[in-house]
Design a protein around this motif. Structure first.
Motif: not given
Length: 264
Positions: A136-155
């Motif tokens: 992430l290289d965005i002004p408010s990355p904390w708002e995208a953490i949930g989406h990042a977790k969903s995009a990542l593989k299970v573990e």
């Protein structure tokens, strides 16, 4: 008699000076919820090399990125994950997204990348449980953490966020903890260049008495010792390597926050 009022904190309606450098500064009026954007920054090779290593990227890796920006990191990721990997990159600004896609086609790597023009904080990356890494290289990355977790593989998926301000880092770390990420750490990488040169210094002549006193075992009558001293005196100078850092460092202040998705 009038006084100048000062405050310890910035209040709504105050005027603040945004200082980007001695030749670049401007005033902004502080308003709740407003944002001030500056020119797009690129990631330099020092940042890119660390990101590639810490995200454990390799040929075949699936990577999600936001925002695309100038595509500096995007191209580095594509080169690393080719020929079987893929990059999903999200850019909020439509013109930047279109420009990036045009460049990917020109460089004949469009088959390795998917560009989406959307708000990653609201709409995510468009993939689920398949990415090996998210950047992430965005002004408010904390708002995208949930989406990042969903995009990542299970573990075991790796996460990285670039932020120029430590306050952004703090909020991002808190959000990562709330979403169950582990191995959270932040690094600051600065490129420090040295100007190395050879200098010659005069060997001081301390006199015969000083030489004899500094070395009690020295015998001035010894022919071998006389030869050594004569040789040093004839040269007169000694050469040394000197390293001086440049007055200005190439790069910018920024923090890289890394984390790992855990099974939870």
């Amino acid at each position: 008699m009038s006084f100048v009022e000062y405050g310890d904190t910035i209040q709504e309606g105050d005027t603040a000076i945004v200082f980007l450098g001695h030749e670049s500064m401007f005033p902004v009026k502080v308003q709740h919820g407003s944002k001030t954007q500056t020119k797009t920054q690129i990631l330099y090779s020092t940042d890119i090399s660390l990101i590639t290593m810490m995200l454990e990227l390799k040929p075949g890796s699936i990577v999600c990125e936001s925002g695309t920006g100038s595509g500096s990191l995007s191209h580095a990721i594509i080169r690393t994950v080719a020929p079987t990997g893929h990059l999903y990159t999200v850019e909020f600004h439509q013109q930047r997204a279109e420009k990036a896609m045009e460049e990917f086609r020109e460089h004949k790597v469009e088959h390795l990348v998917t560009v989406k023009n959307q708000d990653v904080c609201k709409n995510g990356f468009g993939v689920s449980n398949m990415a090996d890494a998210v950047f992430l290289d965005i002004p408010s990355p904390w708002e995208a953490i949930g989406h990042a977790k969903s995009a990542l593989k299970v573990e075991g998926g790796r996460f990285c966020s670039f932020s120029p301000c430590i306050e952004q880092v703090q909020r991002t770390c808190l959000a990562l903890e709330e979403h169950g990420f582990t191995e959270i750490n932040t690094l600051e990488i600065l490129l420090r260049v040295y100007n190395v040169r050879t200098i010659s210094l005069q060997i001081p002549d301390l006199g015969k008495a000083a030489e004899d006193n500094s070395n009690p075992g020295f015998d001035s009558s010894n022919q071998a010792n006389q030869g050594v001293m004569c040789g040093s005196q004839q040269q007169g100078t000694a050469q040394f390597k000197s390293g001086v850092p440049l007055r200005e460092m190439v790069g910018h202040t920024g923090y890289l926050t890394f984390a790992t998705k855990s099974l939870s």
